[in-house]
Design an enzyme around this catalytic site. Sequence first.
Site, mmCIF file in Angstrom:
data_model
loop_
_atom_site.group_PDB
_atom_site.id
_atom_site.type_symbol
_atom_site.label_atom_id
_atom_site.label_comp_id
_atom_site.label_asym_id
_atom_site.label_seq_id
_atom_site.Cartn_x
_atom_site.Cartn_y
_atom_site.Cartn_z
ATOM 1 N N GLU A 135 0.854 -1.190 0.000
ATOM 2 C CA GLU A 135 0.000 0.000 0.000
ATOM 3 C C GLU A 135 0.889 1.239 0.000
ATOM 4 O O GLU A 135 2.099 1.146 0.234
ATOM 5 C CB GLU A 135 -0.922 -0.013 1.231
ATOM 6 C CG GLU A 135 -1.864 -1.212 1.239
ATOM 7 C CD GLU A 135 -2.859 -1.185 2.390
ATOM 8 O OE1 GLU A 135 -2.804 -0.236 3.214
ATOM 9 O OE2 GLU A 135 -3.687 -2.103 2.465
ATOM 10 N N PRO A 136 0.323 2.404 -0.273
ATOM 11 C CA PRO A 136 1.141 3.619 -0.294
ATOM 12 C C PRO A 136 1.937 3.845 0.990
ATOM 13 O O PRO A 136 3.047 4.375 0.953
ATOM 14 C CB PRO A 136 0.113 4.734 -0.514
ATOM 15 C CG PRO A 136 -1.004 4.069 -1.251
ATOM 16 C CD PRO A 136 -1.073 2.687 -0.698
ATOM 17 N N GLY A 139 4.970 -0.780 2.724
ATOM 18 C CA GLY A 139 5.689 -1.574 1.727
ATOM 19 C C GLY A 139 6.420 -2.696 2.428
ATOM 20 O O GLY A 139 5.914 -3.800 2.593
ATOM 21 N N SER A 140 7.626 -2.402 2.918
ATOM 22 C CA SER A 140 8.378 -3.408 3.671
ATOM 23 C C SER A 140 7.653 -3.798 4.957
ATOM 24 O O SER A 140 7.697 -4.955 5.378
ATOM 25 C CB SER A 140 9.777 -2.872 4.000
ATOM 26 O OG SER A 140 10.524 -2.669 2.814
ATOM 27 N N GLN A 343 29.329 -2.024 -20.035
ATOM 28 C CA GLN A 343 30.737 -1.634 -20.128
ATOM 29 C C GLN A 343 31.451 -2.368 -21.261
ATOM 30 O O GLN A 343 32.268 -1.783 -21.981
ATOM 31 C CB GLN A 343 31.440 -1.919 -18.792
ATOM 32 C CG GLN A 343 32.845 -1.342 -18.695
ATOM 33 C CD GLN A 343 32.856 0.172 -18.619
ATOM 34 O OE1 GLN A 343 31.847 0.768 -18.254
ATOM 35 N NE2 GLN A 343 33.962 0.792 -18.963
ATOM 36 N N GLU A 370 9.073 -8.057 -4.356
ATOM 37 C CA GLU A 370 8.975 -9.249 -3.487
ATOM 38 C C GLU A 370 9.834 -9.102 -2.232
ATOM 39 O O GLU A 370 10.419 -10.066 -1.744
ATOM 40 C CB GLU A 370 9.387 -10.526 -4.249
ATOM 41 C CG GLU A 370 8.645 -10.768 -5.532
ATOM 42 C CD GLU A 370 7.203 -11.187 -5.325
ATOM 43 O OE1 GLU A 370 6.822 -11.450 -4.183
ATOM 44 O OE2 GLU A 370 6.468 -11.243 -6.324
#
Length: 390
Positions: A135-136, A139-140, A343, A370
């Site tokens: 959700e806003p 998160g974690s 590179q 995830e």
Amino acid sequence: MSDRAPQQVERRLPTDEARDLLALVREIAQREIAPGAAEEEAAGHFPREVFTLLSGAGLLALPYESAFGGGDQPYEVYLQVLEELAAVRLTVGLGVSVHTLSCHALAHFGTPEQRSAHLPAMLGGGLLGAYCLSEPSSGSDAAALRTRAVRDGDGWVLTGTKAWITHGGIADFYTVLARTGAEGPKGITAFLVPGDAAGLSAAAPEKKMGMKGSPTAQLHFDGVRVPDARRIGEEGQGFTIALAALDSGRLGIAACAVGVAQAALDQAVAYATGRRQFGRPIADFQGLRFLLADMATRIEAGRALYLEAARLRDAGRPFAKQAAMAKLFCSDAAMQVTIDAVQVLGGYGYTADFPVERLMREAKVLQIVEGTNQIQRMVIARQVVGPESR
């Protein structure tokens, strides 16, 4: 230059059926996905027709039971399919992983009646799923989610906003985690919400640095009514269901990361053996040879790690620590390998005419989804050292 040079990976597959399956996946990937991958990603086109094709071929149902339309394939095989798809186009590989994640709750925690009623269509009926946890403001810290489900007669009314939803706005069904009780992880319940439910709407897709063909959007639940028959598991069991799904989902991200890294290495090797400077291929120079060797080593190590975690899962043994390790290592490896591939190609690598810059932009998200890689380190540390002291 083509989007991807041929991959030379020796696969260790458990059965002839699995080998035939992977050959089919490679054929579909090269014929149906690879030709337009770069152009479609640049244009932000979501390849729904590809997912319809994969569903018809049984490739959206691989790790689930055949009794409900699944493929009865072990995770060891399913993850290698994801790797092949992600190597050609991450939007597809990650999309399959998200769809599989969205089916996990019902497949593992639903009643027999629920599984019979919904799983066949979800697994092989051309439907596409999404997983709604973040959700806003959470998160974690997923246990702090605020989307609420309130009992109303023989059903529930869902109100709130979900964020960072892959397939948000285009999915046919959503596995939604909502608060039905007190604050914290024990007050969360899982629901299966139809994509066309009244009161459900999606915001405009996020504007992202990579994976532009995969829509990521907020979902708004404005009094969405869901019958109790679409509640998955017991009331308050939702957070446990979510974590179980994420353990498996992290392996999907790891496999996708290895696919992206392998694609970048293939491109780097093809370029280094064809590009000549000072009268010989640049692949002859030790600096580049060592760089390519390190890239290949990271890929092989990542592949071995995710496959070992998958074998633990297939054997019914604990695998949460190994899943976190695989997600952490493989996504970090993909980021480094794609940077190194740019590179190797030098100035050409920095242009959109060659695919390695797209692969580098796509690799970054795999360190975030995830569970960020910082969260993975927390998960691993708890398994190794024990919980934090308070």
